[in-house]
Design a protein around this motif. Structure first.
Motif, short mmCIF file in Angstrom:
data_model
loop_
_atom_site.label_atom_id
_atom_site.label_comp_id
_atom_site.label_asym_id
_atom_site.label_seq_id
_atom_site.Cartn_x
_atom_site.Cartn_y
_atom_site.Cartn_z
N SER B 84 -9.79 -44.80 -19.30
CA SER B 84 -10.37 -44.46 -17.99
C SER B 84 -9.32 -44.38 -16.88
CB SER B 84 -11.43 -45.50 -17.61
OG SER B 84 -10.83 -46.78 -17.52
N ASP B 85 -8.08 -44.75 -17.19
CA ASP B 85 -7.01 -44.65 -16.19
C ASP B 85 -6.49 -43.22 -16.05
OD1 ASP B 85 -5.67 -47.83 -17.29
OD2 ASP B 85 -7.09 -47.41 -15.67
N ALA B 86 -6.87 -42.35 -16.97
CA ALA B 86 -6.39 -40.97 -16.91
C ALA B 86 -6.87 -40.32 -15.62
CB ALA B 86 -6.88 -40.18 -18.11
N ALA B 87 -5.92 -39.90 -14.78
CA ALA B 87 -6.25 -39.37 -13.46
C ALA B 87 -4.94 -38.92 -12.82
CB ALA B 87 -6.91 -40.45 -12.59
N GLU B 88 -5.06 -38.46 -11.58
CA GLU B 88 -3.85 -38.16 -10.81
C GLU B 88 -3.64 -39.25 -9.77
OE1 GLU B 88 -3.50 -34.14 -9.53
OE2 GLU B 88 -1.33 -34.38 -9.35
N TYR B 89 -2.41 -39.68 -9.63
CA TYR B 89 -2.07 -40.79 -8.75
C TYR B 89 -1.13 -40.31 -7.65
CZ TYR B 89 -4.20 -43.77 -12.25
OH TYR B 89 -5.10 -44.36 -13.11
N PHE B 90 -1.44 -40.72 -6.44
CA PHE B 90 -0.64 -40.29 -5.29
C PHE B 90 -0.03 -41.50 -4.59
CE2 PHE B 90 -1.77 -35.85 -5.12
CZ PHE B 90 -3.00 -35.79 -5.75
N CYS B 91 1.27 -41.43 -4.40
CA CYS B 91 1.97 -42.41 -3.58
C CYS B 91 1.97 -41.88 -2.15
CB CYS B 91 3.38 -42.60 -4.11
SG CYS B 91 4.34 -43.85 -3.23
N VAL B 92 1.68 -42.74 -1.20
CA VAL B 92 1.42 -42.29 0.16
C VAL B 92 2.10 -43.22 1.16
CG1 VAL B 92 -0.38 -41.73 1.83
CG2 VAL B 92 -0.84 -41.46 -0.61
#
Lengths: 117, 114
Positions: B84-92
């Motif tokens: 369920s961790d499959a996703a896109e991650y953004f550092c901001v």
């Protein structure tokens, strides 16, 4: 509780038409932001409203883009004479307070997916 | 001016193995840093944030990130990946110069193999 809501969720329009995108922030949040997420450009800031202060429009890409926030709550982003390059997901976020207050965490709505044909 | 660089556009791990998503920032001020996650066709969700308190920040779903000023890094980690961790991650990073609008990295797409 209710989060940030946006409408419509999807919008298809013809080149040259005007569109209005709506954002309902979390109740009580004084700050409201609009961002655009497009392929190849990532996520970019458009405009920021804080309370009754004049908005920060520094991210708007052209004068075809404008936004207003009525009564310190609901906001509308308007794109006039749409172009194909305006196709993107438009995201709205709100925060309880402004930068430096400890209440600046932004909560995002689901976005409006705009397609200009 | 503030900026954020996510060093990997795509990371693939096997379920149960550690996750490392790398992020470097540039800021003239003491930055506020965030990681957001975006699942397919879903909105952005805040994972965790750093605002000059503890340098090791714990977030939701077992993720954590460590602020290292000397390395100008804010890498995201998780000991054991879940499907369920499959996703896109953004550092901001929060742009102090513009009263708080967020500057996003390009994103890292995380794939988790069974």
């Amino acid at each position: 509780g209710a989060g940030v809501s946006q409408s419509p969720s999807n919008k298809v329009t013809e080149k040259g038409k005007d569109v209005e995108l709506r954002c309902d922030p979390i109740s009580g949040h004084t700050a409201l932001y609009w961002y655009r997420q497009s392929l190849g450009q990532g996520l970019e800031f458009l405009i920021y409203f804080q309370g009754n202060s004049a908005p920060d429009k520094s991210g708007l890409p052209s004068d075809r883009f404008s936004a207003e926030r009525t009564g310190g709550s609901v906001s509308t982003l308007t794109i006039q004479r749409t172009q194909q390059e305006d196709s993107a997901v438009y995201l709205c976020a709100s925060s309880l307070g402004k930068q430096g207050t400890g209440q600046e965490t932004q909560y995002f709505g689901p976005g409006t997916r705009l397609l200009v044909l | 001016a503030q900026s954020v660089t996510q060093l990997d556009s795509h990371v693939s791990v096997s379920e149960g193995t550690p996750v490392l998503l790398r992020c470097n920032y540039s800021s003239s001020y003491s930055p506020s840093l965030f990681w957001y996650v975006q699942h397919p066709n879903k909105g952005l969700q805040l994972l965790l944030k750093y605002t000059s308190a503890a340098t090791l920040v714990k977030g939701i779903n077992g993720f954590e990130a460590e602020f290292k000023k000397s390395e100008t890094s804010f890498h995201l980690t998780k000991p054991s990946a879940h499907m369920s961790d499959a996703a896109e991650y953004f550092c901001v990073v929060s742009d102090w110069g513009s009263q708080g609008n967020l500057i996003f990295g390009k994103g890292t797409k995380l794939s988790v193999k069974p």
